[in-house]
Scaffold this motif. Structure first.
Motif, PDB file in Angstrom:
ATOM      1  N   ILE A  15       0.824  -1.212   0.000  1.00  0.00           N
ATOM      2  CA  ILE A  15       0.000   0.000   0.000  1.00  0.00           C
ATOM      3  C   ILE A  15       0.859   1.263   0.000  1.00  0.00           C
ATOM      4  CG2 ILE A  15      -1.574   1.372   1.445  1.00  0.00           C
ATOM      5  CD1 ILE A  15      -3.157  -1.106   1.983  1.00  0.00           C
ATOM      6  N   THR A  16       1.920   1.283   0.779  1.00  0.00           N
ATOM      7  CA  THR A  16       2.781   2.467   0.794  1.00  0.00           C
ATOM      8  C   THR A  16       3.498   2.626  -0.545  1.00  0.00           C
ATOM      9  OG1 THR A  16       4.549   1.163   1.846  1.00  0.00           O
ATOM     10  CG2 THR A  16       3.137   2.468   3.288  1.00  0.00           C
ATOM     11  N   ALA A  17       3.857   1.500  -1.170  1.00  0.00           N
ATOM     12  CA  ALA A  17       4.515   1.564  -2.481  1.00  0.00           C
ATOM     13  C   ALA A  17       3.555   2.118  -3.530  1.00  0.00           C
ATOM     14  CB  ALA A  17       5.003   0.178  -2.893  1.00  0.00           C
ATOM     15  N   ALA A  18       2.294   1.688  -3.478  1.00  0.00           N
ATOM     16  CA  ALA A  18       1.298   2.163  -4.434  1.00  0.00           C
ATOM     17  C   ALA A  18       1.000   3.640  -4.236  1.00  0.00           C
ATOM     18  CB  ALA A  18       0.020   1.341  -4.298  1.00  0.00           C
TER      19      ALA A  18
ATOM     20  N   LEU B 185      -0.763   8.922  -4.846  1.00  0.00           N
ATOM     21  CA  LEU B 185      -2.122   8.858  -4.331  1.00  0.00           C
ATOM     22  C   LEU B 185      -2.174   9.383  -2.904  1.00  0.00           C
ATOM     23  CD1 LEU B 185      -2.979   5.274  -5.648  1.00  0.00           C
ATOM     24  CD2 LEU B 185      -3.611   7.465  -6.689  1.00  0.00           C
ATOM     25  N   GLN B 186      -3.372   9.529  -2.400  1.00  0.00           N
ATOM     26  CA  GLN B 186      -3.571   9.967  -1.024  1.00  0.00           C
ATOM     27  C   GLN B 186      -3.742   8.745  -0.121  1.00  0.00           C
ATOM     28  OE1 GLN B 186      -3.424  13.268  -0.116  1.00  0.00           O
ATOM     29  NE2 GLN B 186      -2.890  13.605  -2.269  1.00  0.00           N
TER      30      GLN B 186
ATOM     31  N   ALA C 246      -6.448   4.425   0.577  1.00  0.00           N
ATOM     32  CA  ALA C 246      -5.885   3.110   0.893  1.00  0.00           C
ATOM     33  C   ALA C 246      -6.890   1.984   0.689  1.00  0.00           C
ATOM     34  CB  ALA C 246      -5.370   3.101   2.330  1.00  0.00           C
ATOM     35  N   GLN C 247      -8.156   2.215   1.042  1.00  0.00           N
ATOM     36  CA  GLN C 247      -9.164   1.162   0.883  1.00  0.00           C
ATOM     37  C   GLN C 247      -9.367   0.837  -0.598  1.00  0.00           C
ATOM     38  OE1 GLN C 247     -10.869  -0.495   3.658  1.00  0.00           O
ATOM     39  NE2 GLN C 247     -11.005  -1.859   1.881  1.00  0.00           N
ATOM     40  N   ARG C 248      -9.404   1.853  -1.430  1.00  0.00           N
ATOM     41  CA  ARG C 248      -9.568   1.637  -2.874  1.00  0.00           C
ATOM     42  C   ARG C 248      -8.360   0.897  -3.434  1.00  0.00           C
ATOM     43  NH1 ARG C 248      -8.417   4.365  -7.663  1.00  0.00           N
ATOM     44  NH2 ARG C 248      -7.430   6.125  -6.583  1.00  0.00           N
ATOM     45  N   ILE C 249      -7.179   1.249  -2.950  1.00  0.00           N
ATOM     46  CA  ILE C 249      -5.951   0.582  -3.386  1.00  0.00           C
ATOM     47  C   ILE C 249      -5.985  -0.892  -2.978  1.00  0.00           C
ATOM     48  CG2 ILE C 249      -3.450   0.465  -3.080  1.00  0.00           C
ATOM     49  CD1 ILE C 249      -3.541   3.515  -2.547  1.00  0.00           C
TER      50      ILE C 249
END
Length: 208
Positions: free
Chosen positions: A160-163, A169-170, A174-177
């Motif tokens: 998630i942090t990499a994405a 992104l914001q 995170a949920q969408r990711i």
């Protein structure tokens, strides 16, 4: 040491109570006039065996009770230490930590991961530069991604942090990711660790 002394005292208290009841029963049955033959009677031996079993059960019950108490104390100490580490790294105020702790406990209610594991994941997010509000917004997504892909919390945090970093992104996304990554990974042969490693290349070309 104090716990052991208290545990021993409780066992002794249980045994004294059993002995008191035993003497009352003996007095009621005229136990003071018992002869040697009575000592080897079936009823007396059965009673002795029953008392022995009661002693064992009393001791086992007290040990189980205090064993559970000790585990609870160890969990509290571990959780407090994990929160202290999180606060130090996040630079959070007491008020922010209170809110973050509530989020961790709330996420933990529906997660397969322990509160300590969630706190450690929050600490990793803080190390990645997430603010306390961003951690609160991301933690549930991190937990669901890890559970849905069979990965660890650390691997989920890395992805998630990499994405977020690669695609600018914001943290609130995170949920969408997590949902998108979960769907993609379940249809591919990649695991979370491999996907996180690929983010640095995919993200770099996304803005060219």
């Amino acid at each position: 040491l104090a716990v052991e002394r208290f545990r021993t005292a409780e066992i002794q208290k249980q045994i004294r109570e059993i002995e008191r009841k035993k003497k009352q029963e003996e007095r009621a049955a005229g136990g003071g006039n018992r002869n040697i033959g009575d000592l080897f009677s079936a009823s007396y031996l059965a009673g002795a065996a029953a008392r022995t079993a009661i002693y064992g059960a009393a001791a086992s019950g007290v040990y189980a009770l205090f064993g559970a108490a000790q585990q609870g104390i160890q969990w509290i100490i571990g959780f407090d230490q994990a929160l202290a580490n999180l606060q130090a790294i996040a630079g959070a105020t007491e008020g922010q930590m209170l809110s973050l702790k509530e989020t961790i406990l709330d996420v933990g209610k529906g997660s397969k991961f322990s509160t300590i594991e969630l706190t450690e994941a929050a600490t990793t997010l803080a190390q990645a530069g997430f603010t306390t509000n961003e951690i609160k917004a991301s933690l549930k997504a991190v937990s669901e991604l890890a559970a849905g892909t069979g990965s660890t919390m650390a691997e989920s945090v890395d992805l998630i942090t990499a994405a977020v970093g690669a695609f600018q992104l914001q943290a609130s996304e995170a949920q969408r990711i997590a949902d998108a990554m979960m769907g993609a990974l379940n249809k591919s042969r990649l695991n979370v660790g491999q996907a996180a490693g690929a983010m640095q290349y995919v993200g770099a070309t996304a803005f060219e």
